[in-house]
Design an enzyme around this catalytic site. Structure first.
Site, PDB file in Angstrom:
ATOM      1  CB  THR A  11      -0.923   0.020   1.236  1.00  0.00           C
ATOM      2  OG1 THR A  11      -1.711  -1.159   1.246  1.00  0.00           O
ATOM      3  CG2 THR A  11      -1.822   1.241   1.229  1.00  0.00           C
ATOM      4  N   GLY A  12       1.900   1.237   0.836  1.00  0.00           N
ATOM      5  CA  GLY A  12       2.802   2.398   0.895  1.00  0.00           C
ATOM      6  C   GLY A  12       3.429   2.652  -0.458  1.00  0.00           C
ATOM      7  CD1 TRP A  29      -1.017   0.665  -6.289  1.00  0.00           C
ATOM      8  CD2 TRP A  29      -1.726   2.554  -5.339  1.00  0.00           C
ATOM      9  NE1 TRP A  29      -2.050   1.165  -7.059  1.00  0.00           N
ATOM     10  CE2 TRP A  29      -2.503   2.315  -6.506  1.00  0.00           C
ATOM     11  CE3 TRP A  29      -2.011   3.696  -4.576  1.00  0.00           C
ATOM     12  CZ2 TRP A  29      -3.537   3.164  -6.916  1.00  0.00           C
ATOM     13  CZ3 TRP A  29      -3.028   4.541  -4.984  1.00  0.00           C
ATOM     14  CH2 TRP A  29      -3.777   4.275  -6.140  1.00  0.00           C
ATOM     15  CG  HIS A  30      -0.504   5.750  -1.636  1.00  0.00           C
ATOM     16  ND1 HIS A  30      -0.879   4.550  -1.082  1.00  0.00           N
ATOM     17  CD2 HIS A  30      -1.642   6.468  -1.780  1.00  0.00           C
ATOM     18  CE1 HIS A  30      -2.191   4.554  -0.876  1.00  0.00           C
ATOM     19  NE2 HIS A  30      -2.673   5.699  -1.294  1.00  0.00           N
ATOM     20  N   GLY A  31       3.657   5.753  -3.903  1.00  0.00           N
ATOM     21  CA  GLY A  31       4.807   6.503  -4.399  1.00  0.00           C
ATOM     22  C   GLY A  31       6.081   5.712  -4.242  1.00  0.00           C
TER      23      GLY A  31
END
Lengths: 470, 276
Positions: A321-322, A324-326
């Site tokens: 998740t982390g 995926w954001h950047g």
């Protein structure tokens, strides 16, 4: 093209809707597909190859979909091929540069003279979203949870439809299948869709963009020159900005979907009213969380394989998740912190917070902005500086040069927007709206919101007299 | 129809706005000849004003020895040339400017100086603006100038006006300096050049770019020479080698970080008549 732009609202959308309306029923999907490609092309006109990439993705996944559904013996290989294809492009554009930089860092540390070239090409718009949807399609087919799409036009339309192309929601194929084939359009739906679109527009332009100004100013001053109250205000401003930006955009997407007859899934359910981080992530960017649960957490075993495996599965989900954001270390740190909080909550903290809501809200009052700090600031040393400003007792800051009362100045400038943000993050306004929805008063209010937002968008464009004030 | 209030209202308002804008455009085209004539008249006036002042290439910053000394100043002695422009601790100094001058006050130490500055301050709004000055309440510039005797007045404006035609800005700036001179004949007036923006921001804007800022600064320098004011240029401190604001000093491209305002104030105290 952004939804909150003059070009979209007054040029693309009216023209498209007109064409779509007069289109015969059998051609509507093709029309939507074509319109979406035009929409996408406008956004990638500096890199037209990205449009080809999107079309290839549609084509490859369409073909593989049919094969997976019909050639049972090779299902596994076909799925693997599909996932490799999809994630290869995502990895290339999003993560290869980050990986290369870190390899170079290690090489330099080891004294090696060489370095691999680092490419950080601009990200093709929407690639994170359409990749995930394509992958979900193939996985669902493999699991037998859906049937394949027989029409290339329909599949292409599903993948590229402009309401969800750029920023989601991540709507998996099996939930949209029926509406792709047949859906109803009516004035009632147009009314509903326009209303949601307008609400989303207002949230983005009138709240998100306004409070965003405060966060931007805090950055312009420099984190080492702000007082503690201003540091907190800035962080709250960012928290409100990212929420209303994402929530507003999701509502606009949903509204557009409704006009076209689709029921796109919602992405936000007043997440800032949550009592725990676990609950927060079921109410924030819901479709992303669902995707990770469905296609990563559960296949890994979820929470059914014992404590350690559960822990490992959670870690996998939150790191992904982390990332995926950047693609940078602060996002990995962010994911890690979320993992730790959720782990603590699963091991007893959650029960306490749910039992005493006041404690839960207090906990979230700190957990939300502080985790967003890791998200908002890329440079780890700047994060450290900011933490020191938030908690002055954490260390000496002899170099601190800030002016006493800076929070009063910015409080006056942004107080109204911050207050609006805090009010609208609760469930109150939506409930009020539901009660008054049928009355013409709500329509009048929405009309004001619409035109005021348009005015603000116009002012934000290169209007020399009001665009920027030094 | 009762159920489709919003759709109806929205379509109606869209139609109304389109008609109004269409009407405005048609009106604009119909009155275009008249507007053109008015603009030509304005241009002629501007040319007249240019001819009133000694013609000089605005891009040149260097002093021209043949320029008449309009303020009647005598040539400075050696000692006077190396005197700092600003008195110690900014006593009896008035600083007029926009948000950059506010930054000097907020993040630097302007000592006992009075600061008349605000975000968005520009030469067109200057005299109507009310600012809350420390120890003096909320005042207009005129009030400040009438009620105090200043030894030095720093004027640093221009960048907020860049959207307006250059002749208008220069003319208004010139009038502003004249009025300040009238109200404070004993004060030394120091004109500050406008700070550059970063290369990135300069390239991205048709209006807020360093070519225009340099052009305006050139005119300001010229006004300074004609009216016997000093002219100082902060860009010598914060520029990179290409003549843009060094990106190291700024995150937003338009303002320096808070921690550098102290350096700016320090630079002010080091400015002398010889340097300007």
């Amino acid at each position: 093209m952004e939804f909150n732009s003059i070009d979209f609202i007054f040029k693309f959308l009216p023209v498209f809707l007109l064409v779509y309306a007069v289109c015969p029923a059998g051609w509507k999907n093709g029309c939507l597909f074509g319109g979406s490609l035009v929409f996408y092309f406008y956004g990638v006109k500096d890199h037209p190859a990205y449009l080809i990439l999107l079309l290839c993705s549609a084509g490859v996944n369409y073909v593989l979909g049919i094969l997976i559904a019909n050639v049972r013996s090779q299902r596994k290989k076909l799925l693997a091929a599909g996932l490799v294809y999809n994630f290869f492009w995502l990895f290339l554009f999003k993560y290869s540069g980050f990986l290369a930089e870190n390899i170079n860092y290690l090489l330099a540390g080891a004294g090696a003279g060489l370095a691999i070239p680092v490419y950080r090409p601009p990200l093709p718009i929407g690639i994170s979203f359409y990749t995930f949807q394509a992958a979900a399609y193939l996985i669902d087919l493999y699991r037998g949870r859906t049937v394949c799409e027989s029409s290339l036009i329909r599949f292409g339309m599903y993948l590229s439809m402009f309401p969800k192309l750029v920023a989601g929601p991540i709507a998996v194929y099996r939930s949209m299948k029926k509406e792709i084939k047949r859906r109803k359009c009516s004035i009632g739906k147009i009314e509903e869709g326009l209303r949601e679109f307008t609400i989303g527009l207002g949230l983005k332009v009138l709240i998100a963009d306004q409070v965003g100004g405060l966060w931007r100013e805090v950055g312009a001053i420099g984190f080492e020159s702000i007082s503690a109250p201003l540091a907190w205000m800035g962080l709250i401003a960012f928290s409100l900005q990212i929420y209303f930006d994402s929530y507003g955009y999701s509502l606009m997407a949903q509204g557009l979907g409704i006009i076209l007859g689709f029921h796109l899934p919602g992405n936000f359910a007043h997440p800032y009213m949550s009592l725990t981080m676990t609950e927060f992530w079921r109410r924030w960017h819901i479709t992303l969380g669902s995707w990770f649960r469905e296609y990563v957490y559960i296949p890994l075993g979820g929470n059914r394989k014992g404590r350690w495996k559960t822990c490992r599965n959670l870690l996998a989900v939150w790191l992904l998740t982390g990332v995926w954001h950047g693609a940078s270390w602060n996002f990995i740190l962010w994911g890690l912190v979320l993992f730790l909080l959720i782990l603590m909550e699963k091991n007893g903290l959650g029960r306490v917070l749910n039992r005493w809501p006041a404690a839960g809200h207090l906990y979230m009052l700190f957990a939300i902005p502080l985790t967003w700090l890791l998200f908002a600031v890329t440079d780890l040393s700047e994060i450290a500086v900011y933490l020191q400003r938030l908690f002055p007792f954490l260390g000496e800051n002899s170099e601190a040069v800030y002016f006493a009362g800076d929070y009063l100045k910015y409080g006056k400038l942004y107080g109204f927007s911050l207050a609006a943000g805090l009010i609208f993050m609760t469930a109150g306004p939506r409930k009020l709206y539901q009660r008054w929805k049928k009355s013409p008063v709500s329509a009048a209010v929405l009309l004001v919101i619409f035109w005021f937002s348009v005015y603000c968008i116009k002012q934000g464009m290169n209007d020399p007299f009001l665009y920027f004030q030094f | 129809m009762r159920r489709y209030w919003y759709t109806g209202l929205l379509l109606f308002s869209l139609a109304a706005v389109s008609l109004w804008r269409g009407g405005v455009q048609v009106y604009g085209q119909l009155s275009a000849p008249a507007a053109k004539q008015a603009e030509e008249e304005r241009e002629e006036q501007a040319v007249w004003q240019e001819q009133d002042r000694p013609g000089e290439d605005p891009a040149e910053n260097g002093g021209n020895a043949q320029l008449p000394d309009t303020a009647g100043e005598e040539t400075l002695s050696e000692e006077e040339r190396f005197q700092p422009l600003f008195p110690e601790n900014f006593q009896n100094v008035l600083l007029i400017g926009d948000s950059r001058t506010m930054g000097l006050y907020e993040y630097g130490d302007t000592g006992e100086g009075d600061v008349f500055a605000g975000r968005g301050m520009n030469v067109f709004d200057l005299w109507e603006s009310k600012v809350s000055a420390e120890g003096k309440g909320t005042v207009t510039l005129e009030q400040l100038l009438a009620e105090n005797q200043y030894q030095a007045v720093l004027l640093m404006l221009g960048v907020n006006e860049l959207g307006y035609p250059m002749e208008q800005i220069v003319s208004q700036y010139h009038d502003t300096v004249e009025r300040i001179r009238q109200m404070q004949p004993q004060a030394r007036i120091i004109l500050g050049a406008n700070m550059h923006v970063t290369a990135e921001k300069s390239a991205a804007s048709d209006i807020y770019n360093n070519e225009k800022i340099n052009e305006l600064n050139g005119y300001i320098c010229q006004i300074g020479q004609e009216m016997g004011c000093d002219y100082i240029d902060i860009n010598e401190k914060f520029d990179d080698s290409q003549g843009n604001l060094d990106a190291e000093y700024s995150t937003d491209g338009f303002h320096i970080l808070g921690k550098y305002y102290g350096d700016w104030v320090q630079w002010l105290t080091e400015q002398t008549a010889a340097g300007s």
